[in-house]
Design a protein around this motif. Sequence first.
Motif, short mmCIF file in Angstrom:
data_model
loop_
_atom_site.label_atom_id
_atom_site.label_comp_id
_atom_site.label_asym_id
_atom_site.label_seq_id
_atom_site.Cartn_x
_atom_site.Cartn_y
_atom_site.Cartn_z
N UNK A 1 -0.14 -26.44 -20.90
CA UNK A 1 0.02 -25.03 -20.55
C UNK A 1 1.45 -24.58 -20.42
N UNK A 2 2.39 -25.43 -20.81
CA UNK A 2 3.82 -25.11 -20.72
C UNK A 2 4.38 -24.92 -22.13
N UNK A 3 5.09 -23.84 -22.34
CA UNK A 3 5.61 -23.53 -23.67
C UNK A 3 7.07 -23.97 -23.76
N UNK A 4 7.25 -25.12 -24.43
CA UNK A 4 8.59 -25.65 -24.67
C UNK A 4 8.85 -25.71 -26.16
N UNK A 5 9.68 -26.65 -26.58
CA UNK A 5 10.10 -26.73 -27.98
C UNK A 5 8.93 -26.96 -28.94
N UNK A 6 8.04 -27.91 -28.64
CA UNK A 6 6.94 -28.22 -29.56
C UNK A 6 5.97 -27.05 -29.71
N UNK A 7 5.61 -26.44 -28.60
CA UNK A 7 4.69 -25.31 -28.67
C UNK A 7 5.35 -24.11 -29.35
N UNK A 8 6.63 -23.91 -29.09
CA UNK A 8 7.36 -22.82 -29.75
C UNK A 8 7.33 -23.00 -31.27
N UNK A 9 7.57 -24.24 -31.73
CA UNK A 9 7.55 -24.51 -33.17
C UNK A 9 6.16 -24.28 -33.75
N UNK A 10 5.12 -24.66 -33.00
CA UNK A 10 3.75 -24.44 -33.47
C UNK A 10 3.44 -22.95 -33.58
N UNK A 11 4.12 -22.14 -32.78
CA UNK A 11 3.95 -20.68 -32.84
C UNK A 11 4.75 -20.06 -33.98
N UNK A 12 5.55 -20.90 -34.65
CA UNK A 12 6.40 -20.38 -35.72
C UNK A 12 7.73 -19.87 -35.21
#
Length: 339
Positions: A250-261
């Motif tokens: 549930x934390x938006x860091x580098x990996x999740x940011x990249x997955x969001x484009x």
Amino acid sequence: MSIVDRIKGKMTTAGRSYKSKYPGRVSSNHGGSMSGYKYIMFHHTASTSYSGAINHMCNPKSDVSAHFVIGKEGECTEIVPMTLQAWHAGKGEYKGVPANKGNAYCIGIEVVNLGDGKDKFTTAQLKKIDEVIKYIDSFVGEKLPIIDHKAYAGNRKVDMRANFPLDNYKKYRSYKAPSSSSSSKPSTSTSNTSSSSKYTLTRILKVGSTGVAVEKLQKAIGVSVDGKFGAKTEAKVKVFQKSKGLTADGIVGEDTAKALGWSFKKKSSSKFTLTRLLVVGSRGDDVKKLQKAVGTSADGIFGEATERAVKVFQRKHGLTADGKVGKDTAKALGWLYKG
């Protein structure tokens, strides 16, 4: 007496005032204070008379108004203060705006035009709209996205017609596109306007985070947009992370940011530390830093304009809008506080 009065161009409302750039008549057709600022909404008056449109919207029996009326010759009057709800939106809904609450979240601009798709908008009128948009941007402290009435009201309304340069206003905040030399440059619009450039996240987002980055995240994952990272946003982030094979924390860091484009570049500079309470009358480099952060003229003197911009910032971040910069406001600015 109405809670709104106009004296020498000053808009006075519920004890708070600001000098209007477009003084004139003031309409008593309005609601309470704005709940927030989400969009600039365009309307046409379905008439060709500037004075007639103002008379109509200042008539208590009409039950309609807008914040601004713009005439064919480039005339403009701010008939309802931007701190109050003008009666222009009616029934409808749009992204981030609750059903039938358009008045509470949208700044309304009425443009004098028949609205038949044939009546031309004059150059003077369109240039004045450019000017008013900048005025609104300065007041709110950010560049609000631009929509027309039918985007919110659906089939109930037809404004604006195809002969109005709405797309240019959405993209460029002007009636005409920039010249070819400048249009080839990367867009510098804020995250509240449409842009083809990749969004860069500069901090980790988690429960308790607030601000434009959170709004951008909420739009991307399909949750109600309020700029506040709460339990519902966290749950949606976890669902998204699972779908991308990421750790569902549930934390938006580098990996999740990249997955969001998105790209991710955490600010490397150390946090600014505010060492005192900033209020009207304060002076110094910390005031100048504050002014830059809230988008007002950076002269290092905490005056009425700075106080107004601080209050707008505080409301957007769910804080008490007292215009004073202490621990909570410093935290929302991404600063440390040791006052």
